[in-house]
Design a protein around this motif. Sequence first.
Motif, PDB file in Angstrom:
ATOM      1  N   ALA A 173       0.956  -1.082   0.057  1.00  0.00           N
ATOM      2  CA  ALA A 173      -0.018  -0.009   0.090  1.00  0.00           C
ATOM      3  C   ALA A 173       0.887   1.142  -0.240  1.00  0.00           C
ATOM      4  O   ALA A 173       0.526   2.444  -0.580  1.00  0.00           O
ATOM      5  N   ALA A 174       1.917   1.337   0.666  1.00  0.00           N
ATOM      6  CA  ALA A 174       2.805   2.392   0.627  1.00  0.00           C
ATOM      7  C   ALA A 174       3.315   2.615  -0.751  1.00  0.00           C
ATOM      8  O   ALA A 174       3.609   3.658  -1.054  1.00  0.00           O
ATOM      9  N   ALA A 175       3.797   1.553  -1.247  1.00  0.00           N
ATOM     10  CA  ALA A 175       4.489   1.636  -2.354  1.00  0.00           C
ATOM     11  C   ALA A 175       3.605   2.316  -3.476  1.00  0.00           C
ATOM     12  O   ALA A 175       3.595   3.124  -4.255  1.00  0.00           O
ATOM     13  N   LEU A 176       2.191   1.511  -3.666  1.00  0.00           N
ATOM     14  CA  LEU A 176       1.132   2.164  -4.525  1.00  0.00           C
ATOM     15  C   LEU A 176       0.949   3.513  -4.267  1.00  0.00           C
ATOM     16  O   LEU A 176       0.668   4.312  -5.081  1.00  0.00           O
ATOM     17  N   GLU A 177       0.797   4.019  -3.016  1.00  0.00           N
ATOM     18  CA  GLU A 177       0.284   5.285  -2.618  1.00  0.00           C
ATOM     19  C   GLU A 177       1.455   6.259  -3.448  1.00  0.00           C
ATOM     20  O   GLU A 177       1.198   7.245  -3.833  1.00  0.00           O
ATOM     21  N   LEU A 179       3.435   5.668  -5.644  1.00  0.00           N
ATOM     22  CA  LEU A 179       3.492   5.842  -7.146  1.00  0.00           C
ATOM     23  C   LEU A 179       2.185   6.396  -7.894  1.00  0.00           C
ATOM     24  O   LEU A 179       2.434   7.341  -8.665  1.00  0.00           O
ATOM     25  N   MET A 180       0.983   6.377  -7.102  1.00  0.00           N
ATOM     26  CA  MET A 180      -0.152   6.807  -7.724  1.00  0.00           C
ATOM     27  C   MET A 180      -0.462   8.525  -7.498  1.00  0.00           C
ATOM     28  O   MET A 180      -0.855   9.199  -8.029  1.00  0.00           O
ATOM     29  N   ASP A 181       0.490   8.731  -6.275  1.00  0.00           N
ATOM     30  CA  ASP A 181       0.491  10.321  -5.857  1.00  0.00           C
ATOM     31  C   ASP A 181       1.679  11.034  -6.641  1.00  0.00           C
ATOM     32  O   ASP A 181       1.804  12.313  -6.227  1.00  0.00           O
ATOM     33  N   GLY A 182       2.555  10.388  -7.009  1.00  0.00           N
ATOM     34  CA  GLY A 182       3.619  10.881  -7.696  1.00  0.00           C
ATOM     35  C   GLY A 182       4.699  11.405  -6.567  1.00  0.00           C
ATOM     36  O   GLY A 182       5.125  12.527  -6.716  1.00  0.00           O
ATOM     37  N   LYS A 183       4.850  10.647  -5.443  1.00  0.00           N
ATOM     38  CA  LYS A 183       5.629  11.365  -4.278  1.00  0.00           C
ATOM     39  C   LYS A 183       7.279  11.201  -4.725  1.00  0.00           C
ATOM     40  O   LYS A 183       7.842  10.276  -4.112  1.00  0.00           O
ATOM     41  N   GLY A 185      11.167  11.397  -4.699  1.00  0.00           N
ATOM     42  CA  GLY A 185      12.047  11.512  -3.674  1.00  0.00           C
ATOM     43  C   GLY A 185      11.851  10.434  -2.632  1.00  0.00           C
ATOM     44  O   GLY A 185      12.949  10.071  -1.684  1.00  0.00           O
ATOM     45  N   THR A 186      10.696   9.712  -2.582  1.00  0.00           N
ATOM     46  CA  THR A 186      10.639   8.556  -1.688  1.00  0.00           C
ATOM     47  C   THR A 186      11.132   7.226  -2.207  1.00  0.00           C
ATOM     48  O   THR A 186      11.284   7.069  -3.442  1.00  0.00           O
ATOM     49  N   PRO A 187      11.516   6.200  -1.336  1.00  0.00           N
ATOM     50  CA  PRO A 187      12.098   5.135  -1.668  1.00  0.00           C
ATOM     51  C   PRO A 187      11.275   4.349  -2.786  1.00  0.00           C
ATOM     52  O   PRO A 187      11.468   3.722  -3.747  1.00  0.00           O
ATOM     53  N   GLU A 188       9.972   4.314  -2.460  1.00  0.00           N
ATOM     54  CA  GLU A 188       9.038   3.664  -3.200  1.00  0.00           C
ATOM     55  C   GLU A 188       8.647   4.210  -4.409  1.00  0.00           C
ATOM     56  O   GLU A 188       8.612   3.460  -5.588  1.00  0.00           O
ATOM     57  N   PHE A 189       8.711   5.385  -4.598  1.00  0.00           N
ATOM     58  CA  PHE A 189       8.730   6.052  -6.014  1.00  0.00           C
ATOM     59  C   PHE A 189      10.097   5.973  -6.714  1.00  0.00           C
ATOM     60  O   PHE A 189       9.914   5.578  -8.080  1.00  0.00           O
ATOM     61  N   GLU A 190      11.192   6.174  -6.107  1.00  0.00           N
ATOM     62  CA  GLU A 190      12.513   6.016  -6.969  1.00  0.00           C
ATOM     63  C   GLU A 190      12.672   4.763  -7.374  1.00  0.00           C
ATOM     64  O   GLU A 190      13.551   4.381  -8.218  1.00  0.00           O
ATOM     65  N   SER A 191      12.285   3.832  -6.523  1.00  0.00           N
ATOM     66  CA  SER A 191      12.983   2.309  -6.860  1.00  0.00           C
ATOM     67  C   SER A 191      12.265   1.467  -7.959  1.00  0.00           C
ATOM     68  O   SER A 191      12.679   0.512  -8.424  1.00  0.00           O
ATOM     69  N   ARG A 208       8.554  10.650 -17.235  1.00  0.00           N
ATOM     70  CA  ARG A 208       7.101  10.077 -17.023  1.00  0.00           C
ATOM     71  C   ARG A 208       6.251  10.600 -16.474  1.00  0.00           C
ATOM     72  O   ARG A 208       6.594  11.632 -15.864  1.00  0.00           O
ATOM     73  N   ALA A 209       5.068  10.525 -16.836  1.00  0.00           N
ATOM     74  CA  ALA A 209       3.988  11.017 -16.040  1.00  0.00           C
ATOM     75  C   ALA A 209       4.139  11.112 -14.464  1.00  0.00           C
ATOM     76  O   ALA A 209       4.157   9.774 -14.152  1.00  0.00           O
ATOM     77  N   LYS A 210       3.737  11.929 -13.715  1.00  0.00           N
ATOM     78  CA  LYS A 210       3.890  12.297 -12.367  1.00  0.00           C
ATOM     79  C   LYS A 210       2.672  11.984 -11.382  1.00  0.00           C
ATOM     80  O   LYS A 210       2.545  11.719 -10.284  1.00  0.00           O
ATOM     81  N   GLY A 211       1.700  11.792 -12.089  1.00  0.00           N
ATOM     82  CA  GLY A 211       0.451  11.738 -11.331  1.00  0.00           C
ATOM     83  C   GLY A 211      -0.196  12.759 -10.809  1.00  0.00           C
ATOM     84  O   GLY A 211       0.133  14.050 -11.259  1.00  0.00           O
ATOM     85  N   PRO A 212      -1.300  12.949 -10.085  1.00  0.00           N
ATOM     86  CA  PRO A 212      -1.785  11.765  -9.378  1.00  0.00           C
ATOM     87  C   PRO A 212      -2.812  10.852 -10.298  1.00  0.00           C
ATOM     88  O   PRO A 212      -3.232  11.576 -11.222  1.00  0.00           O
ATOM     89  N   PHE A 213      -2.787   9.593 -10.138  1.00  0.00           N
ATOM     90  CA  PHE A 213      -3.701   8.772 -10.669  1.00  0.00           C
ATOM     91  C   PHE A 213      -4.790   8.284  -9.987  1.00  0.00           C
ATOM     92  O   PHE A 213      -4.599   8.156  -8.789  1.00  0.00           O
ATOM     93  N   ARG A 214      -5.764   8.039 -10.962  1.00  0.00           N
ATOM     94  CA  ARG A 214      -7.115   7.477 -10.102  1.00  0.00           C
ATOM     95  C   ARG A 214      -7.179   5.776 -10.250  1.00  0.00           C
ATOM     96  O   ARG A 214      -7.875   5.290  -9.358  1.00  0.00           O
ATOM     97  N   GLU A 215      -6.676   5.353 -11.000  1.00  0.00           N
ATOM     98  CA  GLU A 215      -6.710   3.610 -11.085  1.00  0.00           C
ATOM     99  C   GLU A 215      -5.449   3.064 -11.426  1.00  0.00           C
ATOM    100  O   GLU A 215      -4.431   3.559 -11.879  1.00  0.00           O
ATOM    101  N   ALA A 216      -5.435   1.699 -10.876  1.00  0.00           N
ATOM    102  CA  ALA A 216      -4.079   1.037 -10.855  1.00  0.00           C
ATOM    103  C   ALA A 216      -4.535  -0.411 -10.910  1.00  0.00           C
ATOM    104  O   ALA A 216      -5.578  -0.897 -10.347  1.00  0.00           O
TER     105      ALA A 216
END
Length: 285
Positions: A173-177, A179-183, A185-191, A208-216
């Motif tokens: 959930a942390a990784a998806l959040e 990626l979908m919110d385009g955070k 600098g966070t390890p989840e986003f950059e890795s 790439r597109a930074k989001g935020p996204f509604r569907e995944a």
Amino acid sequence: MSAVSSLPELQEKKKVLDKHTNLATALLTAIKNRGLDGFYNLEEDLLTGKADTGALIKLLQGAKGSSEDKLRLALVHLLAAEQAPNEAELQELSAALTSAGVPDTTALTYVARLRRNRLIGSARPAPGTGHGVHVPSQGNLLDWADKALGQGISTVTRSVKNLLSGARQAPVAAALEALMDGKQGTPEFESFAVMDPKLPAGRTGADRAKGPFREALVFMIGGGNYLERETLAAWASRSQPPRQVLYGATDLLTGEEFLHQLEELGRRSGIAPAAPAPAAPVAAT
């Protein structure tokens, strides 16, 4: 006459109520007999670095819990420890599990080898941000069971509510959040690698597109589980605005099935001899 005419409807309602009562009683009895609340609390302490090996060994040698419960607890310890276990620590865990009736510790040895080879790490999940795995209907079920079945099980229901109400956010959930919110600098986003078919040839993932996204669409290559699915569903429904998340996996595994897979991987890697094949039937002459 009205009471007589409504009798069949009341009888059907009673059947449904009896089913729910039996289900709640069976669940609470299993949780109490296996001491699952104690295992859960220690697992949480292991994941946050608050537990020590002494508490782990004490619970492993106790009477509560099945052999699978104890083996899973030892695996959580291996995965959450800051450092890979040395040989003495591994032997102590194996001896405690064997004395507790665990017939096969191949999975433990296999996971320990992965830790030593740094193929899996001890990244501890951070405290939740309000999007935990708690499902309100579960708490409501326990509140109802406590009232319906009497105060004699109130202690059990309090422990189970603690088991169901953890607010620590799961890694998926942390990784998806992120990626979908385009955070950024966070390890989840950059890795995570990005493969965007809309990018022109030669452009990098930085564009790439930074989001935020509604569907995944979240797909686990390998074994998935029901808890991950519930975690993502709870996070998606509580997001503002709500998100649409579809979860899939190569296979949905129970805890026991996952242990069997680890044991089989251990045998194939040479940690333990392969399980003997069933004897072929002998034709009568």
